[in-house]
Design a protein around this motif. Structure first.
Motif, mmCIF file in Angstrom:
data_model
loop_
_atom_site.group_PDB
_atom_site.id
_atom_site.type_symbol
_atom_site.label_atom_id
_atom_site.label_comp_id
_atom_site.label_asym_id
_atom_site.label_seq_id
_atom_site.Cartn_x
_atom_site.Cartn_y
_atom_site.Cartn_z
ATOM 1 N N PRO A 201 0.812 -1.231 0.000
ATOM 2 C CA PRO A 201 0.000 0.000 0.000
ATOM 3 C C PRO A 201 0.836 1.266 0.000
ATOM 4 C CG PRO A 201 -0.137 -1.129 2.125
ATOM 5 C CD PRO A 201 0.538 -2.064 1.187
ATOM 6 N N SER A 202 2.073 1.195 0.516
ATOM 7 C CA SER A 202 2.960 2.351 0.427
ATOM 8 C C SER A 202 3.256 2.686 -1.029
ATOM 9 C CB SER A 202 4.280 2.085 1.162
ATOM 10 O OG SER A 202 4.126 2.145 2.562
ATOM 11 N N ARG A 203 3.483 1.655 -1.824
ATOM 12 C CA ARG A 203 3.748 1.881 -3.242
ATOM 13 C C ARG A 203 2.525 2.476 -3.935
ATOM 14 N NH1 ARG A 203 6.074 -3.402 -2.869
ATOM 15 N NH2 ARG A 203 4.402 -4.327 -4.105
ATOM 16 N N ALA A 204 1.354 1.947 -3.621
ATOM 17 C CA ALA A 204 0.125 2.435 -4.248
ATOM 18 C C ALA A 204 -0.081 3.924 -3.955
ATOM 19 C CB ALA A 204 -1.076 1.622 -3.758
ATOM 20 N N LEU A 205 0.088 4.322 -2.710
ATOM 21 C CA LEU A 205 -0.098 5.730 -2.347
ATOM 22 C C LEU A 205 0.995 6.609 -2.935
ATOM 23 C CD1 LEU A 205 -1.405 5.476 1.303
ATOM 24 C CD2 LEU A 205 -2.389 6.943 -0.470
ATOM 25 N N PHE B 22 -0.373 2.823 15.378
ATOM 26 C CA PHE B 22 -0.380 1.437 14.925
ATOM 27 C C PHE B 22 1.017 0.946 14.539
ATOM 28 C CE2 PHE B 22 -4.652 3.058 13.414
ATOM 29 C CZ PHE B 22 -5.348 2.569 14.513
ATOM 30 N N GLN B 23 1.950 1.889 14.389
ATOM 31 C CA GLN B 23 3.359 1.599 14.064
ATOM 32 C C GLN B 23 3.497 0.782 12.771
ATOM 33 O OE1 GLN B 23 4.450 0.468 18.400
ATOM 34 N NE2 GLN B 23 6.240 1.573 17.619
ATOM 35 N N LYS B 24 2.764 1.224 11.757
ATOM 36 C CA LYS B 24 2.834 0.610 10.440
ATOM 37 C C LYS B 24 2.916 1.705 9.382
ATOM 38 C CE LYS B 24 0.108 -3.507 11.650
ATOM 39 N NZ LYS B 24 -1.104 -4.313 11.333
ATOM 40 N N VAL B 25 3.339 1.328 8.191
ATOM 41 C CA VAL B 25 3.292 2.232 7.046
ATOM 42 C C VAL B 25 2.298 1.663 6.040
ATOM 43 C CG1 VAL B 25 5.632 3.093 7.312
ATOM 44 C CG2 VAL B 25 5.261 1.059 5.929
ATOM 45 N N PRO B 26 1.703 2.563 5.236
ATOM 46 C CA PRO B 26 1.923 4.006 5.156
ATOM 47 C C PRO B 26 1.073 4.770 6.178
ATOM 48 C CG PRO B 26 0.340 3.359 3.495
ATOM 49 C CD PRO B 26 0.784 2.084 4.175
ATOM 50 N N ASP C 172 -0.702 15.991 8.531
ATOM 51 C CA ASP C 172 -0.744 17.354 8.007
ATOM 52 C C ASP C 172 -1.131 18.274 9.153
ATOM 53 O OD1 ASP C 172 -3.552 17.408 8.263
ATOM 54 O OD2 ASP C 172 -3.884 16.832 6.190
ATOM 55 N N SER C 173 -1.479 19.488 8.846
ATOM 56 C CA SER C 173 -1.750 20.462 9.901
ATOM 57 C C SER C 173 -3.004 20.143 10.694
ATOM 58 C CB SER C 173 -1.884 21.859 9.287
ATOM 59 O OG SER C 173 -2.914 21.869 8.311
ATOM 60 N N GLN C 174 -3.789 19.181 10.203
ATOM 61 C CA GLN C 174 -5.068 18.910 10.858
ATOM 62 C C GLN C 174 -5.234 17.482 11.361
ATOM 63 O OE1 GLN C 174 -7.822 20.118 7.740
ATOM 64 N NE2 GLN C 174 -8.032 22.134 8.645
ATOM 65 N N ILE C 175 -4.396 16.531 10.897
ATOM 66 C CA ILE C 175 -4.689 15.135 11.200
ATOM 67 C C ILE C 175 -3.447 14.271 11.133
ATOM 68 C CG2 ILE C 175 -5.147 14.400 8.816
ATOM 69 C CD1 ILE C 175 -7.584 12.840 9.867
ATOM 70 N N GLN C 176 -3.448 13.195 11.916
ATOM 71 C CA GLN C 176 -2.514 12.081 11.767
ATOM 72 C C GLN C 176 -3.360 10.893 11.354
ATOM 73 O OE1 GLN C 176 -0.818 12.083 15.770
ATOM 74 N NE2 GLN C 176 1.139 12.773 14.932
ATOM 75 N N LEU C 177 -3.019 10.280 10.220
ATOM 76 C CA LEU C 177 -3.918 9.269 9.656
ATOM 77 C C LEU C 177 -3.141 8.067 9.155
ATOM 78 C CD1 LEU C 177 -6.933 8.742 8.963
ATOM 79 C CD2 LEU C 177 -6.458 9.726 6.707
ATOM 80 N N ALA C 178 -3.603 6.872 9.544
ATOM 81 C CA ALA C 178 -3.046 5.608 9.072
ATOM 82 C C ALA C 178 -4.093 4.882 8.232
ATOM 83 C CB ALA C 178 -2.610 4.749 10.260
ATOM 84 N N GLU C 179 -3.724 3.708 7.739
ATOM 85 C CA GLU C 179 -4.566 2.848 6.912
ATOM 86 C C GLU C 179 -4.717 3.434 5.507
ATOM 87 O OE1 GLU C 179 -5.531 -0.243 7.694
ATOM 88 O OE2 GLU C 179 -4.444 0.039 9.573
ATOM 89 N N SER C 180 -4.225 2.688 4.537
ATOM 90 C CA SER C 180 -4.132 3.198 3.166
ATOM 91 C C SER C 180 -5.476 3.588 2.559
ATOM 92 C CB SER C 180 -3.449 2.150 2.272
ATOM 93 O OG SER C 180 -4.131 0.915 2.307
ATOM 94 N N VAL C 181 -6.516 2.803 2.789
ATOM 95 C CA VAL C 181 -7.827 3.122 2.215
ATOM 96 C C VAL C 181 -8.350 4.434 2.795
ATOM 97 C CG1 VAL C 181 -10.238 2.401 2.056
ATOM 98 C CG2 VAL C 181 -8.423 0.732 1.660
#
Length: 266
Positions: free
Chosen positions: A52-56, A90-94, A98-107
């Motif tokens: 998913p890192s590659r996809a993003l 969750f200590q995973k990538v990707p 940004d200035s408003q959010i920390q977000l995990a999970e590719s979808v």
């Protein structure tokens, strides 16, 4: 109109004019100010060994969304540090910040970027029915494409190299059978009937996630396109539609896959 309401309207218009003149003097468009701030602050944490890192990464390059690179070396365990945990619990990538959010999970990240930035509609269509079909694949793939391709890759390639584990032929056959059942379903149901992409005639985020997952078993010497002509043609279309970024993202994967294919022939 009463004198009271007339004065209120004149006052409102005066305020609007002053606000607009202020933005004009500073060269800033108030309607784009939020997106501009985010563009300057978007950080992308990834490792191109991650599907998913590659996809993003391909998506960000293709859409020209401005962002800062934050490489996370999975092989060195950088995702397990306290520093990275402060970025992604969750200590995973990707993941992104940004200035408003920390977000995990590719979808979730794909959907967020498509909402917050101006990107071509085909990636995540505004049309309700087309978007629903993209979402259908995005939800389905978690326990299918991603699960079975990753499991096969990890058992056949990753774990033996990281932990020295032995391959049990019976278990290997089991994982390969599960993966092939999924790949055959994609070949028949998603790509059959002349479909150019997973949803219609234009590439979407569903195609990026699917293709990057299906590339992974190649490193273990398995060719997902062998005997699947629809998949082979679709993979070529995804690659061509995102050139040159697709091949750049898969440079390391392709090298390992070529080595694996050579050893298999020997």
């Amino acid at each position: 109109m009463s004198l009271y309401f007339l004065k209120r309207r004149q006052h409102k218009h005066s305020v609007v004019r002053r606000v607009r003149s202020t933005f004009a003097a500073s060269g800033t468009n108030p309607t784009n100010n939020r997106a501009s701030r985010m563009a300057k602050n978007l950080k992308y944490y990834y490792d191109l060994m991650s599907q998913p890192s590659r996809a993003l990464w391909i998506f960000l390059q293709q859409t020209k969304i401005p962002y800062e690179n934050r490489l996370v070396n999975l092989g060195k365990g950088e995702h397990l540090t306290d520093e990275f945990k402060a970025v992604n619990r969750f200590q995973k990538v990707p993941c992104i910040t940004d200035s408003q959010i920390q977000l995990a999970e590719s979808v979730a990240i794909f959907r967020y970027l498509c909402r917050e930035y101006t990107v071509p509609d085909h990636w995540y269509p505004a049309d309700s029915r087309r978007r629903a079909l993209v979402d259908e694949y995005l939800e389905w793939q978690h326990h299918n494409t991603r699960a079975v391709c990753a499991t096969y890759f990890q058992y056949m390639w990753l774990r033996p190299r990281m932990f020295g584990s032995k391959i049990d032929p019976k278990r290997a056959d089991q994982y390969r059978t599960q993966m092939e059942t999924c790949l055959d379903f994609i070949e028949r149901e998603f790509l059959g009937g002349g479909a150019r992409f997973i949803v219609g005639d234009e590439i979407s985020v569903a195609d990026l996630l699917a293709a990057c997952e299906i590339e992974q078993p190649r490193m273990a010497g398995y060719d997902p396109c062998d005997g699947r002509p629809n998949m082979a043609q679709w993979m070529a279309r995804v690659r061509d539609s995102t050139a040159p970024f697709y091949d750049q993202a898969h440079k390391f994967v392709n090298k390992i896959a070529q080595d694996a294919a050579t050893k298999h022939k020997l």
